[in-house]
Design an enzyme around this catalytic site. Structure first.
Site, PDB file in Angstrom:
ATOM      1  N   LYS A 199       0.858  -1.198   0.000  1.00 39.91           N
ATOM      2  CA  LYS A 199       0.000   0.000   0.000  1.00 39.91           C
ATOM      3  C   LYS A 199       0.881   1.230   0.000  1.00 39.91           C
ATOM      4  O   LYS A 199       2.000   1.206   0.536  1.00 39.91           O
ATOM      5  CB  LYS A 199      -0.886   0.027   1.249  1.00 39.91           C
ATOM      6  CG  LYS A 199      -2.130   0.862   1.072  1.00 39.91           C
ATOM      7  CD  LYS A 199      -3.202   0.045   0.358  1.00 39.91           C
ATOM      8  CE  LYS A 199      -4.510   0.731   0.239  1.00 39.91           C
ATOM      9  NZ  LYS A 199      -5.554  -0.211  -0.184  1.00 39.91           N
ATOM     10  N   GLY A 250     -20.561   6.755   2.773  1.00 39.13           N
ATOM     11  CA  GLY A 250     -19.623   7.111   1.718  1.00 39.13           C
ATOM     12  C   GLY A 250     -20.361   7.229   0.403  1.00 39.13           C
ATOM     13  O   GLY A 250     -21.417   6.619   0.203  1.00 39.13           O
ATOM     14  N   GLY A 267     -18.229   7.637  -2.654  1.00 39.03           N
ATOM     15  CA  GLY A 267     -17.145   7.628  -3.634  1.00 39.03           C
ATOM     16  C   GLY A 267     -17.360   6.491  -4.622  1.00 39.03           C
ATOM     17  O   GLY A 267     -18.455   5.942  -4.753  1.00 39.03           O
ATOM     18  N   ASN A 268     -16.276   6.116  -5.274  1.00 38.57           N
ATOM     19  CA  ASN A 268     -16.345   5.098  -6.331  1.00 38.57           C
ATOM     20  C   ASN A 268     -16.974   3.793  -5.866  1.00 38.57           C
ATOM     21  O   ASN A 268     -17.837   3.220  -6.544  1.00 38.57           O
ATOM     22  CB  ASN A 268     -14.917   4.870  -6.859  1.00 38.57           C
ATOM     23  CG  ASN A 268     -14.829   3.706  -7.806  1.00 38.57           C
ATOM     24  OD1 ASN A 268     -14.508   2.593  -7.415  1.00 38.57           O
ATOM     25  ND2 ASN A 268     -15.146   3.945  -9.056  1.00 38.57           N
TER      26      ASN A 268
HETATM   27  N1  GLU Z   1      -7.233   0.108  -3.635  1.00 37.30           N
HETATM   28  C1  GLU Z   1      -8.005  -1.076  -3.877  1.00 37.30           C
HETATM   29  C2  GLU Z   1      -8.083  -1.930  -2.642  1.00 37.30           C
HETATM   30  O1  GLU Z   1      -7.937  -1.484  -1.521  1.00 37.30           O
HETATM   31  C3  GLU Z   1      -7.489  -1.830  -5.104  1.00 37.30           C
HETATM   32  C4  GLU Z   1      -6.074  -2.251  -5.026  1.00 37.30           C
HETATM   33  C5  GLU Z   1      -5.504  -2.763  -6.343  1.00 37.30           C
HETATM   34  O2  GLU Z   1      -6.216  -2.840  -7.318  1.00 37.30           O
HETATM   35  O3  GLU Z   1      -4.322  -3.080  -6.344  1.00 37.30           O
HETATM   36  O4  GLU Z   1      -8.389  -3.083  -2.719  1.00 37.30           O
END
Ligand code: GLU
Length: 454
Positions: free
Chosen positions: A133, A245, A247-248
């Site tokens: 992350k 929320g 958002g997306n």
């Molecule tokens: N940010 C998204 C998650 O928390 C997707 C991560 C990704 O596609 O690598 O799962």
């Protein structure tokens, strides 16, 4: 295997996280440390699985962390230094994978927790990727596009030799999108001299992105929700939902849930002007397209226009207290806590965690005791990373699938992961969260053993 999962009182640490999007500012905000929560969840299931001490030691911390400064020349000519992170929790099953968040309250411990949850997320849906992350402490609400581009390029310049298609693959997350991904990819390709479409996912369609990626996380939440409803013998058209929320993730979860026949009566979102969140309610059911037409690209709904359209404006936490069958927290971590869990209506049957880490362990225990079926975050919201994996596969082949094919494959992956977790949960009398952990940790531990690491 031991017979029961040990549940002990936990000290959640003292990291201070002031109010965040999706959470109204409260008196003294109780501080939660997401990394300690992630470790506590891990420890409990590691004990249940009887993991050896070395494997526990390896998996309860990230393998690698990068902390760096990103100097940016701002539009007014001054230079501002932003703090950035990339944490690689584990890559035994494949290259690290996970998004990059832009958030004013980002902390290294939150990024650590999120990287750990990515490891379990990729493992529970059985895709050949590890967990990572990234984050930058910044608020894009107050940054021009040019300044955001400089942050993206600066971020990847700092880690360009430690990430890549075969080592660690970033993606969008809170307050980042496909445009940010393309800037990051472009900078990476300038540094390395070549085209590396497999380096990043969530790219724009036509620039190596996959159809369906934008919808994937929200749709994935609803694929698992649909299976949970089937198990409980409830028809979606007989249910109502409240969503935290907008958002997306929330937007696409609402879209698909409504297509299944469900009625969303409330959504909450952050209000940038008032620096708190509000819940927007319409008991007859919200009109998604209408609300989208008065929403900015951060998922902020225009209060006045919403009132004019007949929405009731309630306090931010009201989303949790609605008399509905389904709750979908799809904002930020640590939103359902020991302090507000008892406000959940007795009518609630399912909580589908669209966000990462929305429920604290104290609340989790009470939700389990009340017999509410909780679909845990790293299962419920795994649709995004699963589609990211499909994007990588398509990028590597340089051949792109139709949207139906992507979404069909996504449904299959999500549904079979849900079944595996649900079956283990029933058989071993574990909560869905512990069952998902048992499967994921088991797979990652095996990869570490098979590689001879521990
Ligand atoms: N940010 C998204 C998650 O928390 C997707 C991560 C990704 O596609 O690598 O799962």
């Amino acid at each position: 295997m031991a017979q029961s999962v040990v549940s002990e009182p936990i000290d959640m640490g003292t990291e201070v996280r002031p109010s965040v999007p999706g959470q109204a500012p409260k008196k003294p905000t109780k501080a939660f440390n997401s990394f300690q929560i992630a470790q506590t969840q891990f420890d409990k299931v590691a004990e249940y699985l009887g993991l050896d001490p070395a494997t526990r030691d390896l998996l309860r911390y990230p393998l690698r962390e990068f902390h760096f400064a990103i100097p940016v020349r701002m539009d007014d000519g001054s230079v501002k230094v932003f703090r950035g992170f990339r944490v690689q929790h584990n890559d035994a099953r494949g290259p690290g994978k996970g998004g990059i968040r832009f958030h004013p309250q980002e902390t290294i411990d939150t990024v650590r927790a999120l990287s750990m949850w990515m490891t379990w997320k990729c493992a529970v849906v059985d895709i050949p990727l590890g967990g990572a992350k990234g984050g930058v402490i910044c608020d894009p609400h107050n940054l021009s596009l040019r300044e955001q581009e400089q942050i993206c390029r600066g971020w990847v310049r700092q880690v360009a030799r430690n990430v890549g298609p075969l080592t660690d693959v970033p993606a969008p997350d809170v307050m980042t999108n496909s445009q940010h991904m393309l800037w990051i990819l472009d900078e990476f390709e300038q540094i390395h001299g070549g085209r590396y479409p497999g380096f990043i996912t969530g790219k724009p369609v036509g620039m190596g992105g996959s159809l369906g990626r934008t919808e994937a996380t929200g749709y994935g939440v609803v694929f698992t929700l649909r299976e949970a409803l089937k198990e409980l013998g409830i028809r979606p058209e007989d249910t109502t939902a409240s969503v935290q929320g907008f958002g997306n993730v929330a937007q696409y979860a609402i879209e698909l849930y409504q297509r299944l026949g469900g009625r969303v009566i409330a959504v909450s979102c952050w209000d940038q002007a008032d620096q708190c969140s509000y819940t927007y309610r319409k008991l007859a059911g919200i009109d998604l397209n209408q609300i989208l037409s008065i929403t900015d690209h951060f998922g902020g709904i225009n209060k006045q226009k919403a009132k004019d359209l007949g929405y009731e404006l309630l306090p931010g936490e009201a989303w949790l207290e609605q008399d509905v069958e389904i709750l979908i927290p799809a904002a930020m971590e640590n939103q359902i806590t020991g302090d507000n869990v008892d406000k959940i209506s007795p009518r609630v049957r399912i909580i589908a965690e669209g966000a990462n880490g929305p429920t604290t362990p104290e609340a989790d225990t009470q939700i389990k005791e009340r017999g509410i079926l909780l679909i845990p975050d790293f299962l419920a919201n795994a649709g995004g990373v699963t589609c990211s994996y499909f994007e990588q596969v398509q990028s590597n082949m340089n051949y792109f699938w139709e949207k139906d094919e992507v979404l069909g494959k996504l449904d299959l992956k999500m549904t079979s992961a849900y079944f595996a977790v649900s079956e283990l949960s029933r058989r071993e009398k574990l909560s869905m969260r512990d069952a998902a952990y048992a499967i994921a940790i088991g797979r990652v531990a095996k990869a570490c053993h098979d590689r001879g690491w521990v």
